[in-house]
Design an enzyme around this catalytic site. Sequence first.
Site, PDB file in Angstrom:
ATOM      1  N   ASP A 250      -5.287   4.745   2.369  1.00 49.02           N
ATOM      2  CA  ASP A 250      -3.939   3.772   1.976  1.00 49.02           C
ATOM      3  C   ASP A 250      -2.761   3.933   1.403  1.00 49.02           C
ATOM      4  O   ASP A 250      -2.683   4.418   0.293  1.00 49.02           O
ATOM      5  CB  ASP A 250      -4.926   2.231   2.046  1.00 49.02           C
ATOM      6  CG  ASP A 250      -6.290   1.939   2.700  1.00 49.02           C
ATOM      7  OD1 ASP A 250      -6.155   3.182   4.010  1.00 49.02           O
ATOM      8  OD2 ASP A 250      -6.660   0.687   2.937  1.00 49.02           O
ATOM      9  N   ASP A 251      -1.695   3.282   1.882  1.00 49.30           N
ATOM     10  CA  ASP A 251      -0.704   3.317   1.117  1.00 49.30           C
ATOM     11  C   ASP A 251       0.199   4.237   1.365  1.00 49.30           C
ATOM     12  O   ASP A 251       1.080   4.138  -0.177  1.00 49.30           O
ATOM     13  CB  ASP A 251      -0.996   2.526  -0.130  1.00 49.30           C
ATOM     14  CG  ASP A 251      -2.221   1.352  -0.821  1.00 49.30           C
ATOM     15  OD1 ASP A 251      -2.116   0.966   1.105  1.00 49.30           O
ATOM     16  OD2 ASP A 251      -2.652   1.018  -1.144  1.00 49.30           O
TER      17      ASP A 251
ATOM     18  N   HIS B  87      -2.369  -3.075   5.669  1.00 51.84           N
ATOM     19  CA  HIS B  87      -2.394  -3.768   3.936  1.00 51.84           C
ATOM     20  C   HIS B  87      -2.969  -4.693   4.124  1.00 51.84           C
ATOM     21  O   HIS B  87      -2.807  -5.801   4.121  1.00 51.84           O
ATOM     22  CB  HIS B  87      -0.999  -3.583   2.620  1.00 51.84           C
ATOM     23  CG  HIS B  87      -1.305  -3.459   2.240  1.00 51.84           C
ATOM     24  ND1 HIS B  87      -1.902  -2.503   0.789  1.00 51.84           N
ATOM     25  CD2 HIS B  87      -0.300  -4.270   0.753  1.00 51.84           C
ATOM     26  CE1 HIS B  87      -1.687  -2.405  -0.085  1.00 51.84           C
ATOM     27  NE2 HIS B  87      -0.710  -4.180  -0.199  1.00 51.84           N
TER      28      HIS B  87
END
Length: 290
Positions: free
Chosen positions: A13-14, A131
């Site tokens: 993620d991210d 998110h």
Amino acid sequence: MLPERRPVVLCADDYGLSPGVSRGILALARVKRISATGAMTNIPAFPEAAPALAELSGTVGLGLHLTLTTGEPLGPLPRLAPDGRLPPLGRLLRLALSGGLKAADVRPEIERQLDAFAAAMGRLPDFVDGHQHVHVLPGVRGALLAALSVRGWRGWLRDPGDTLGAIRARPQARKAFVVAGLGLGFGPAVRRAGFSANRGFSGFSDFAEGEGFAEAFEASFRALGPAPVVMCHPGEIDEALRALDPVVASRPLELAYLGSGRFGDFLEREGLRLVPGPDLAPHAHSPRPM
């Protein structure tokens, strides 16, 4: 004849949250120690990091990590971001769970983040997630599915739920139960809209620095579902990260472990194969004990 290796998506993620996070994810993707990553297209560090990510198209799954709680929106969002800053998760949750979050409050930003991904990558994302799992929230999920439908998109969405038994078998079960509860009905809604979703989800962490990280991460692969996704959050620490996100100390631990010989040995021992998207064939795998 060698036994067939079990496919699993390992998704970082991210991407785009900070230069250090993006560097760490790119390093792992290039040596095939992750198989997918979701990009935060509203964060200022994303445009500079996008070209390197585009080079990986076709080798790892490239997704939109829909962001409604960090940074600034890409355009006006009067209800959620009257001051030009996206709200903290707590405020978004209160609005969503009280029925006070309408599709019109979020769909313009969903459209803009999809547009930003398409402009940077030259195509729509392979998958969409959120998110802090915001994509499954009431008021968000419908707006997201509608935005994807009008574009003729044919990717998959990340369902953060799992069976009760699988959740109980892994670390951070309480957090996993909460997220699964927030996402009740998401998978069926995705399929009714004509899209696909994973079946089986893990990777919850306490985001703490300390001993035992490798063991806890490996336990995320217990009782995998028939089309599983495991999330992770590797990266290097930099000031941009510190300014935007409280998850700092655990990221270099994840980066080091995922790039290590121990993780490679773990994948071999457990008969796992990292793939860009979930195995959506009708056959099912049985959960494997550890």
